[in-house]
Structures are given as C-alpha cells and as structure tokens.
Enzyme design. Structure first.
Site, short mmCIF file in Angstrom:
data_model
loop_
_atom_site.label_atom_id
_atom_site.label_comp_id
_atom_site.label_asym_id
_atom_site.label_seq_id
_atom_site.Cartn_x
_atom_site.Cartn_y
_atom_site.Cartn_z
N ILE B 241 35.22 4.12 10.76
CA ILE B 241 34.75 4.98 9.68
C ILE B 241 35.33 4.53 8.33
O ILE B 241 34.64 4.54 7.31
CB ILE B 241 35.10 6.46 9.98
CG1 ILE B 241 34.27 6.94 11.19
CG2 ILE B 241 34.82 7.35 8.79
CD1 ILE B 241 34.61 8.34 11.68
N ASP B 283 51.98 0.70 6.15
CA ASP B 283 51.88 1.78 7.13
C ASP B 283 52.09 3.07 6.36
O ASP B 283 53.15 3.27 5.75
CB ASP B 283 52.97 1.58 8.20
CG ASP B 283 52.93 2.67 9.26
OD1 ASP B 283 52.26 3.72 9.03
OD2 ASP B 283 53.56 2.48 10.32
N ASN B 310 41.92 8.66 5.16
CA ASN B 310 41.14 8.43 6.37
C ASN B 310 42.01 7.97 7.54
O ASN B 310 41.63 8.16 8.69
CB ASN B 310 40.05 7.39 6.06
CG ASN B 310 39.39 6.89 7.31
OD1 ASN B 310 38.68 7.64 7.97
ND2 ASN B 310 39.64 5.64 7.68
N LEU B 319 49.35 18.82 26.83
CA LEU B 319 50.61 19.16 26.15
C LEU B 319 51.82 18.99 27.07
O LEU B 319 52.86 18.48 26.65
CB LEU B 319 50.52 20.60 25.63
CG LEU B 319 51.62 21.08 24.68
CD1 LEU B 319 51.76 20.13 23.49
CD2 LEU B 319 51.30 22.49 24.18
N TYR B 375 46.44 15.99 18.00
CA TYR B 375 45.37 15.59 17.08
C TYR B 375 44.75 16.83 16.42
O TYR B 375 44.59 16.89 15.20
CB TYR B 375 44.32 14.82 17.89
CG TYR B 375 43.21 14.22 17.05
CD1 TYR B 375 43.44 13.08 16.29
CD2 TYR B 375 41.94 14.78 17.04
CE1 TYR B 375 42.43 12.52 15.53
CE2 TYR B 375 40.93 14.23 16.28
CZ TYR B 375 41.17 13.10 15.53
OH TYR B 375 40.16 12.55 14.78
#
Lengths: 428, 469
Positions: B241, B283, B310, B319, B375
């Site tokens: 993307i 980074d 992005n 978890l 995430y």
C-alpha cells in the site's frame, strides 16, 4: 416621403372549416380553397371590385405549376384584377408571416390595405416524378442527335417509375416532425396525461366556441363542411388514453389524439391603416403591433426542432417592455400538445431561460385559462399555411369582443426547419 | 492479485450461475486513469426544499463539465441556473426505463424533521434502480451536531441509516456515501464531492464523511496535480500500500520523501527515483528517527505538507500465546512511532499550513480480530490519535484523518488460507477485495489542499465490509 410609422389594424378574417386529409376537400386544390376563402373575405368586407394594396398568401405543399398561386387566386375572386399579389412560404409560419409582410408595408405607407392568407392541402398533394427519371428526361431534352437520345433512353429503369411523394420529414435529420416533437417531449419529461389533457381542453374549447356562436362569422361553410372535421366535442381522457403512441417508440407519449392531423383548409385576414378603416367603415378589432421570428439549430441537437418561438418571444417582450404575464390571451399553435407544453415549461425553467435564452430570470408561468381560449390546432386541425390566419382572426375577434378589459394577445407559431414566428395583437 | 471468482462471475455463464444460485456477483470496478473526467455519465441532482448545498454542488458539477439532470420543479434547478449548469430535465413519471444515471446526488440538508425524510424517499425511490454500473449515490446533509433544532439534528442523523442501506442495496459496483457539511462549510465540499463522484473512490462505500469550515482554502487548484509544489512524507513506502500511496501522491504532483527500513533500500530507491522523489532509510521505531526525519525535511525541503503514517507490521498470535516482544513490535511501529514523529514535526514547525496528516488505521482497529490483539489495539489507537489531536492541528491549518482499509489484495492477504481469504473478500457490499490504489486514492483526497475542511474523519476503504459496520 412620409417617414412616420403607422399603426396596423386587423379588421377581421374568415376561413373555411378545416378538413382531415382525404376528407371532403380531397379533390379541392389549393387554388380552389384559397379563391373561395378570399372571396368570402371580399363578401364579408364588401371589397367587390376593390383594388387592394396587395394580397400575400402561401401554401407549404405546392405544385410547381402554382408558382403564382396567390395571383391566380386573386384573379378568380371579385377583387379588382389590378390587385397585386405574391406568394410566401415559411412552413407553418406562412400565414402569420404573410400578415407581418402586409402589416409592415401598411406601417411604412407603401400600401393602405391588404389581405394576408394561407392555404394547404395534404390530399391534393404534389407528386413529383422519380428524381433519377427526371434527370434522364432533362438529359433527353438536352440531347442533340437520335443516337444520343437512344443512349439516354436505354438508361431508364423500371424502379424509376416510383414517384417522389412529399415527406413530412426534416431534410437535414430525416426525422419526421412528430419524431422531433417526441424528442422534445422526452427532453422535457412530458407525461402522456398532460398532453392528453391539453388535447381534451382544445376540443372542449373549440366546441364551446362553436356552440356560443363565436365562429359564426369566422368560418364559412365549404363543400358541405360546416365545422372543423377533426373536432371531437365528446372526446374524453379515457378515449384519448386508449390511443397507441405514434411517435417516440412503444413507450412514447405522443398519439394521434395529442398531435395535429394532416389537414386541408384556407384562411384570410384583412389588414389596413386606421385611415383606410375609418373611411371604409369596418371597426378595428385589434392592432398588429409587433412581430419577431427566430430559428434554432435542431440539426446538431442543440435545440428541439419546435422550440424557436421560446427564443422569439423574449425579444418581443423586451422590445415592448412587457412581461410574459402582461397578456390576456395566449395563442400558442398546437402543432403537438408537446410543443405547447415544452414551450410553457421552458419559459418557467430557470436553467433554460439562463442558458439558452440568456435571461437573468425565467419568464415565468402563464394563466392557463388564457391559453388558446377558443380551441387550437389540436381540435381544429392544421392546414399548414392556414393556421396563422385562423389564429389572427380568432384572437382579433376575442380582443374586440371582450368586455373584461383585456388588452393584449400573444401569438406563437412553431415551424419546420427550426423556425418560429411570433406576434403581438393589441386592442384599440 | 487476481480474483478468479470475480473473473468467472463476469463471464456470460458465470453471470447466469451466480444469479440462479444467488452467489455474490462482483463487478469489475471502474478505477481512475489519469486524464479521465471526474465522472463519465449523467448525474441526477435533487434537493429537498430549503436545502443549502445544491448551490455548491451545482458549482462542482458545472466545473467538472458533468452532464447534469434535475427534475423541473426541483429545488436544485434554480441553483443549477445560478451555476450556469445547463441541466437537462428528468421526470420520473415520464422517463423511459433505460434512462440511467452514473450518479445520484441528493441535497438533504433542508430536511428538518422525521416527516420530511420522505423527501429523500421521494428522490431515491424512482431513481435508485436507474444507477449504472460503478455508479454513485451521494447524499449531502448538515452535520447533526451543528443543527440548531433537535428534530433537524435527528432527521439528519437518520440519513446515516438510509445511506448505509442504500449502499447495500444499490449493487453492480455502485457505492453510496453521506457527506455531512457544517453550516458555513458549503464552499469546502469541492474535493470531497469530486472524490466520491469519481472512480477514485471505487472501493469506498457506505461511508459518512464530515466537512467543516477550513481555516483557509487554496485560491486556485490544478485538479490534475493538486499537490504540485508540495512535499509528501510516506512511511513504509517501499512496498504494498505504501508504494501505491507514493505513486498516487507523485501523480498528483507531490515530491515524495519515501521512508522505509534500511533492509528495503533497493526497492525504496527504485521507487522514489522512478517518482522523482527522494528516500530516507530509517526504522521509524528508532529513538532518533523523529529527529532525523524532521531535520531532513527542514534541511532538504524547508518543511513538509503531507505526512502519511503508513508503516505498519503484524505479529499475529492469540493473546495467550503472544510474547511481549510480539506485542511491543506492533504497538511501537503502528502506534507509538506516528505519535513521536508528529510530536517532533510539529514541535519544530516542520508541517506547513494547509498541510495534512493521514494515518493508516485498519478495519481490525474498528472491529477487532482474533489473533490480532496487538494489531487491533494499535490501529484503534491510531483512531485515538485522530480524535486527540485533530482540533489542535486544525488551529494550525493542518488536517488529521485516518483511512481504515478492509480486505485489500496484497502479498499479505494472498498468504491467507483459501477459505478465510474467500470469506474475507466477499463479505462486503462490493463482494470483492480492494486494491492498494483504492487506499492510496483515498489518502490523496485527504491530502489534497482543497480538502482543508475535512479533518477528524476515519474513512474506511473496505467496500462496506460487514465486519465492524
């Protein structure tokens, strides 16, 4: 030379009843109908042996031998043969344009009185020989030797016997006027119902005008016909709704009921200076005070074929400092109900008025009760050249008769070729 | 990434089978090609009585040369005349069945009560089945919180349900959106209306966007190159993307400063040199990264206009099985780094006025996802960034928005198990996955200086996914 401009009086008019194609007038020629109508006008205004300034008339469908149709018709009437005449042709605007031409000559002192007339027959229509055959015959005529003649003759083919019939189609688009009107109906989103309503109203109003005697001195019987053959006093929305669409495809909205039929007929109007009218006696019914023509580009689809009057009228209004609402009668020729409705919608539409007519504000709505008050072409029929005279005579009489203080009438006529002819009649 | 089911479903036999069996029937979505008009096909415009957005909408339609139609008696017709928009006439009572529109635009801002919502029904009822393939339904409305009267606020809020349902009903690759415009922000809708009309918004559907009053709008804009002369920072630019974002921003005229890990320097270098931009290998989670970035932007470009956060990573585990390292790697990259970078850039006044910051969130951040607690946390946090800072940045004339992609065809989704991938792909109103370009186009709209009134929005690029809806 007198440089002033005179007012032009409308003294009145007559017409023969309008017949449908191949009806009672099937065997009457343009000259027959025009002569009879002119003679009726002569009688009405006692013009026997009178030398008028000019007679102007025209027909849309005309035989080539009729190049001097009006002059020949005049010679057949009781007018003095010394009355000059000429033909005009501006499609369905012919009758009104003839009146404008007469009026302008009166206004400029070139003539004192004249007749504007119009006629058309769709029954006794001109049929031409095949175009290929015509060219061969002309070649034959130009041939000098027998051998040459023989060579030309051998080129004749059987299919060349098929004649050329007059077509009701626009030469540059190949579409009939009805198909053009169907495009307009679609462009303006017209419903079948509103078109049928206008047609119904036209029949009702014309029938009422006959019943009230309004047409007694306007319509002179001819060949056994006393009223317009197309008039259906008893038609209803239900009957109109049953008719199949004839233009615009299967889901079209235009039918034989809300379109004018092909017709035969003639009309004539007497115009004069006020002096002439005073000396001769007939009262002034109305003044033809102004006129305006316009044309649109229908070929490249920039505008609907029959929308030209929408352009002409704002110019008339501006020149005369009038608003669209300043009229007591609106005579909008009902070529098709869709033409009238598109015209009215266009004048109310802010987008159309701004983009096409270049007006800051829309002209606005009219009072529908003042529209075609004695019926229109949908009921009466529409012999192309004769419609202008029918409208002028009817409107002039309506203005003269009215006791409610009405003063002004607007005439709007659309015509083939993207033309429009409009005029204002005012009361004395 | 090829979508074989979609290709199959669009063959004559495939169309028959999908229809008979009732399978999803994804159409090939139209996508923008440079030089194309904003919209190719007729646009029907309507307005409820007393509406206020028809005028700016007609101005946009006139500017893009749209073939517009309105009903003769419609409120919008006067506005069309004012805008010199030569709108054709549409009458639903008389229009033949084959009269179809590429877009329906309805100004609902005049709807002041639940009874008056009938106006929206009256416009859409005879027209919704006249929307062409890849068509558009756009409802313009007043931001409910800014309606003076409660009945108006309630009615305007109710439009969300209408538009989201229309988006599900309309079909054939068409989309529907609701644009809330604050009072006074009428002139700020240009870029938003253009975006949603155009094929650039191919995979955005069922969205509610708020346009407010911008601090300033650019006086002139070149709509082919709205970012001409602007500098755009894109993190995670080298692949997927991020690569697409860089390409689209460069297409729109921006000088792209691409940032990615040193390990991806070859790809990054190839991309930015192709785009005429420049690259910076670092980074974003490095302690020194924000400082280094700010210094570079100020030194080389005297600042930056567009910042696209992005760069993102996944470390999927349930978890109970997720290590602290897996947790932190995701939070650090996706959520902490953007905050540190923004703090540094704004502290050093590196972001110019009329600039924009766009964060990439995710549908996972909205809906949650098993195996992606880290995430989803990071991506929900990104929405938190928007909510926390947008009003502060607005004072600086900088917008702050997020895009939340749904299922996008990338190397990451290609690696999913077939059954899960197919399910994820089809579970949206367009019955297909999006492309990286769809995310990139959405970001380019938010980055457009003419979008100065669009801030604090989270725009999903998900084909109206059923997840998190």
């Amino acid at each position: 030379m007198n440089s002033s401009v005179r007012r032009v009086a409308v003294l009145g008019g007559v017409r023969i009843p309008f017949a449908r194609q191949n009806g009672p007038y099937a065997n009457a020629s343009n000259q027959d109908m025009l002569t009879a109508t002119l003679d009726a006008l002569v009688e009405k205004f006692s013009l026997e042996r009178e030398t008028l300034g000019e007679v102007v008339a025209g027909a849309v469908l005309k035989h080539s031998r009729d190049f001097n149709l009006t002059r020949e018709a005049v010679l057949g009437t009781r007018l003095d043969p010394a009355t000059p005449a000429y033909d005009v042709q501006q499609a369905c605007g012919t009758g009104l344009e003839a009146a404008i031409l007469i009026a302008n000559k009166i206004a400029l002192h070139q003539i004192d009185a004249g007749i504007a007339a119009g006629v058309d027959t769709t029954s006794d229509a001109p049929i031409a020989i095949n175009e290929d055959l015509r060219r061969l015959l002309l070649d034959l005529n130009r041939s000098r030797s027998n051998a040459e003649r023989l060579r030309v003759i051998t080129k004749v083919r059987p299919q060349q016997i098929v004649p050329e019939l007059p077509r009701n189609a626009e030469p540059r688009t190949g579409l009939s006027m009805g198909e053009h009107a169907a495009i307009m109906a679609r462009d303006w989103g017209l419903t079948r119902e509103e078109q049928d309503e206008l047609a119904l109203s036209s029949h009702r109003k014309l029938a009422a005008a006959y019943d009230a005697g309004f047409l007694d001195d306007l319509v002179i019987p001819f060949l056994g016909l006393e009223r317009d053959q197309n008039l259906r006093p008893d038609t209803t929305m239900e009957k109109l709704a049953q008719l199949k669409p004839v233009f615009g495809g299967e889901d079209g909205t235009m039918t034989a009921g809300n379109s004018t039929p092909l017709s035969d007929g003639a009309s004539a109007v007497l115009l004069a200076s006020e002096d002439w009218a005073t000396k001769r006696g007939p009262p002034v019914q109305a003044y033809l005070t102004d006129a305006q023509t316009a044309a649109v580009d229908h070929v490249h689809r920039r505008e609907g074929l029959l929308m030209a009057p929408t352009y002409a009228v704002p110019k008339l209004l501006e020149r005369n400092q009038l608003s669209l609402q300043d009229f007591d009668f609106y005579e909008i020729h009902e070529a098709f109900a869709s033409q009238v409705l598109c015209t009215l919608k266009a004048w109310e539409d802010p987008v159309y008025c701004r983009e096409r007519l270049e007006l800051e504000e829309p002209l606005g709505p009219i009072d529908r009760d003042k529209l075609n008050v004695h019926g229109g072409s949908l009921a009466a029929g529409h012999p192309f050249g004769a419609t202008g005279g029918r409208i002028i005579a009817g409107l002039a009489k309506a203005l003269a008769d009215d006791t409610h203080g009405s003063r002004r009438g607007l005439i709007s006529i659309c015509a083939a070729g993207g033309l429009g002819v409009t005029a204002i009649l005012e009361k004395p | 990434m090829s979508d074989r089911y979609r290709q199959l479903a669009n063959t004559p036999i495939g169309r028959m089978v999908t229809k008979q069996v009732g399978l999803p029937a994804p159409v090939e979505l139209e996508r923008y090609q440079p030089g194309q008009p904003v919209i190719s096909g007729p646009v029907l415009l309507g307005a409820a009585p007393h509406s206020r957005l028809a005028a700016p909408a007609t101005a946009v339609l006139a500017a893009i040369g749209a073939e517009a139609h309105t009903a003769l008696d419609d409120e919008a017709r006067g506005a069309a005349a004012e805008a010199r928009l030569d709108a054709a006439v549409f009458n639903p009572q008389a229009a033949p069945e084959d009269e179809r529109f590429k877009a329906l635009v309805f100004d609902a801002s005049g709807i002041g009560s639940s009874e008056a919502l009938r106006e929206a029904w009256a416009f859409l009822h005879p027209t919704i089945r006249r929307v062409r393939r890849s068509g558009r339904v756009i409802v313009l409305a007043t931001t409910p919180e800014e309606c003076g009267e409660f009945p108006a606020a309630i009615a305007q809020r109710a439009l969300e349900g209408l538009v989201r349902s229309v988006a599900k009903e309309v079909g054939r690759g068409a989309t529907a959106q609701l644009i809330y415009v604050a009072p006074g922000a009428e002139d700020a809708i240009d870029s938003t209306l253009r975006f949603f009309l155009s094929p650039k918004s191919a995979y955005v559907s069922g969205q509610v966007v708020r346009v407010g009053s911008p601090k300033a709008l650019p006086e002139k804009i070149d709509w082919e190159r709205p970012l001409a002369g602007k500098v755009a920072l894109v993190t995670g630019a080298a692949r997927g993307i991020g690569e697409s974002i860089s390409e689209v921003l460069a297409r729109d005229g921006a000088h792209v400063v691409g940032v990615d890990l040193p390990a991806r320097s070859a790809e990054l270098e190839a991309l930015t040199s192709r785009l005429g931009g420049s690259s910076l290998e670092l980074d974003v989670t490095d302690h020194a990264a924000p400082e280094e970035l700010a210094a570079h932007l100020l030194a080389a470009h005297n600042g930056v206009d567009v910042v696209v956060h992005n760069a993102g990573v996944t470390r999927d585990k349930t978890l109970g099985r997720m290590s602290e390292e897996q947790w932190s790697a995701v939070i650090d990259t996706n959520l902490t780094a953007p905050q540190h970078i923004d703090r540094e850039l704004f502290a050093r006044k590196a972001v110019r006025e009329n600039g924009s910051v766009v964060c990439v969130s995710s549908i996972g951040g909205i809906a949650g996802n098993a195996g992606q607690t880290n995430y989803a946390t990071s991506k929900a946090g990104v929405i938190g960034i928007i909510e926390a800072f947008s009003s502060t940045l607005a004072k600086l004339g900088v917008t702050l928005n997020a895009v939340a992609p749904g299922f996008v065809e990338t190397g990451m989704t290609a690696a999913m198990p077939v059954a899960r991938r197919e399910a994820a792909r089809r579970m949206n109103s367009l019955a297909q996955g999006g492309l990286p370009i769809d995310v990139a186009e959405t970001i380019a709209w938010l980055a457009n200086p003419a979008s100065a009134g669009v801030t604090r929005n989270v725009v999903r690029v998900c084909g109206q996914s059923l997840i998190g809806a």
